[in-house]
Design a protein around this motif. Structure first.
Motif, short mmCIF file in Angstrom:
data_model
loop_
_atom_site.label_atom_id
_atom_site.label_comp_id
_atom_site.label_asym_id
_atom_site.label_seq_id
_atom_site.Cartn_x
_atom_site.Cartn_y
_atom_site.Cartn_z
N ARG A 88 34.01 28.90 -27.50
CA ARG A 88 33.45 28.93 -29.16
C ARG A 88 32.62 27.66 -29.54
N MET A 119 30.57 37.48 -27.25
CA MET A 119 30.05 36.33 -28.29
C MET A 119 28.49 36.63 -28.39
N TRP A 410 38.17 37.17 -31.25
CA TRP A 410 36.60 36.74 -31.64
C TRP A 410 36.65 36.84 -33.00
N GLN A 414 36.12 34.69 -35.82
CA GLN A 414 35.29 34.56 -36.57
C GLN A 414 35.57 34.29 -38.34
#
Length: 448
Positions: A88, A119, A410, A414
């Motif tokens: 990421r 993503m 994920w 974030q």
């Protein structure tokens, strides 16, 4: 010099420089040509020895050697989710628009494609190998490939045989799979100014000495050819577990003066070995394409190869003699090649290779695949999960669970570290001269 408008590509594979092989060369040359076409290219691979962190190669090719160590055959240990944070970060830092994974056997490739789809990135996969359907290893690999490619944007194979194999193994729709062959840097592989002496015929073998590459066939073929042709000498370059068998064969048949064992050969030395020979011998039992054949033909050598996989697609009939992967048939093919040697013009063969194969042509065709991938519509998680469910009654449910966990991790990332807190890299690359950008590959190989 500011980067021109174009795609922003992340190449991902466990196989890259300083390791050498067909996949490594493919990624390097393709990246260099894409850079010249105005795209931004970044490579992600695992650490090799003390080579870790960020490095730059020719023409500003940026390489992330992430701190994962190889576990088996230059592959990293599968972690499923361990690579998600670093993946990421790289995607955001480099403002990547598309992820391109290479090689079905690469753990890092599979994990990168999985995380990228989570993503919302478009992904392209290139398969460089052929796999069977019966043995335990192939069944396992085919299921993993089916999972990885269930949500891939587009796929590339290096031969039509490879495409058929990949479609059957993964269940991908054929219209999503494109055939783009490998190529060769003909500027690097030129024939010798003068052909080696005709009093002696030199047969060159450069290959990893493993079962898949047909090392056991060489053990039976070399003594028989040596018995039939007293003026034939062999040069064998490469290393691997089957090297011991070749050494034993050489001792058993007293061929020490006729079979030269070079061991592992750096890629920078391959041309100097090829131009010392007349015939190139490839004994692979399975091969999707075989770049080594292109390199040999570019140096003006007549090729003798097993008729396996995508090899029959590589060269015109007058530049290669094909044989079944059987010792007797291979000996006959070598005999035919020896009789054809007087008709071979190395320079003419080299000129033909320049027209047949070009990395710049490969890059332009790959560019079209990227365009198609970026035009694919975005889908939400529920739509994507339906694809994974179709992978099997039990496997489909497991794949869905893996992707749901990946999505939740994920989301946590974030919240823990928002994308705005990750610094983007400056939009500049080193200036490079116009012209043949691939000439500097040797410099990359010989650097620390």
């Amino acid at each position: 010099m500011a980067v021109e408008k174009g795609h922003r590509i992340l190449m991902v594979s466990d196989f890259f420089y300083p390791n050498f092989g067909g996949v490594e060369n493919h990624i390097y040359y393709l990246s260099q040509c894409l850079l010249k076409l105005g795209h931004k290219v970044v490579v992600m691979t695992h650490a090799y020895g003390n080579r870790s962190g960020v490095r730059y190669m020719t023409n500003g090719l940026k390489v992330y050697y992430v701190p994962w160590r190889p576990f088996l055959m230059q592959n990293t240990l599968p972690t499923f989710y361990g690579t998600l944070p670093v993946m990421r970060t790289i995607l955001i830092r480099e403002r990547i628009s598309l992820v391109h994974g290479h090689q079905a056997f690469s753990t890092l490739c599979h994990e990168a494609l999985m995380h990228s789809r989570t993503m919302g990135y478009k992904v392209v996969f290139t398969d460089h190998s052929l796999y069977g359907f019966a043995d335990v290893g192939s069944i396992h690999m085919n299921k993993v490939l089916q999972f990885t490619l269930a949500d891939v944007s587009q796929a590339i194979c290096v031969s039509h045989t490879s495409k058929e194999n990949t479609v059957l193994r993964s269940g991908l729709p054929p219209e999503k799979v494109f055939v783009i062959p490998n190529a060769v840097d003909t500027a690097m592989f030129k024939p010798a100014p003068e052909r080696p002496s005709s009093n002696e015929i030199v047969i060159v073998v450069i290959s990893r000495l493993v079962y898949r590459k047909g090392a056991d066939l060489l053990v039976e073929v070399i003594p028989e050819v040596s018995r039939l042709y007293p003026n034939v000498r062999f040069i064998v370059g490469g290393d691997g577990p089957k090297r011991v068998r070749l050494e034993e064969m050489r001792e058993k048949h007293s061929l020490q003066d006729r079979v030269e064992m070079l061991g592992a050969v750096p890629h920078a030395r391959v041309r100097s070995i090829l131009i010392s020979g007349h015939i190139f011998l490839n004994s692979s039992l399975t091969e999707a394409f075989c770049i080594a054949i292109l390199e040999a033909a570019s140096c003006g050598l007549l090729t003798v190869s097993t008729r396996v996989g995508g090899v029959p697609e590589v060269l015109p009939d007058d530049m290669i003699v094909l044989a079944e992967p059987d010792p007797g048939d291979m000996v006959q093919a070598i005999s035919k090649a020896i009789s054809l040697l007087p008709t071979i013009d190395p320079q003419l063969m080299h000129n033909r290779m320049k027209k047949l194969y070009s990395w710049h042509d490969v890059a332009r065709r790959t560019e079209i695949v990227y365009d198609r991938a970026l035009r694919c519509s975005n889908q939400n998680l529920l739509d994507r999960l339906s694809r994974y469910l179709s992978c099997g009654a039990l496997a489909g449910k497991i794949f869905c669970l893996v992707m749901i966990v990946d999505f939740l991790l994920w989301c946590l990332l974030q919240l823990w570290k928002p994308a705005g807190d990750i610094e983007e890299v400056p939009e500049y690359i080193p200036f490079h001269q116009d012209g043949e950008i691939l000439q500097s590959f040797n410099a990359d190989q010989n650097s620390a």
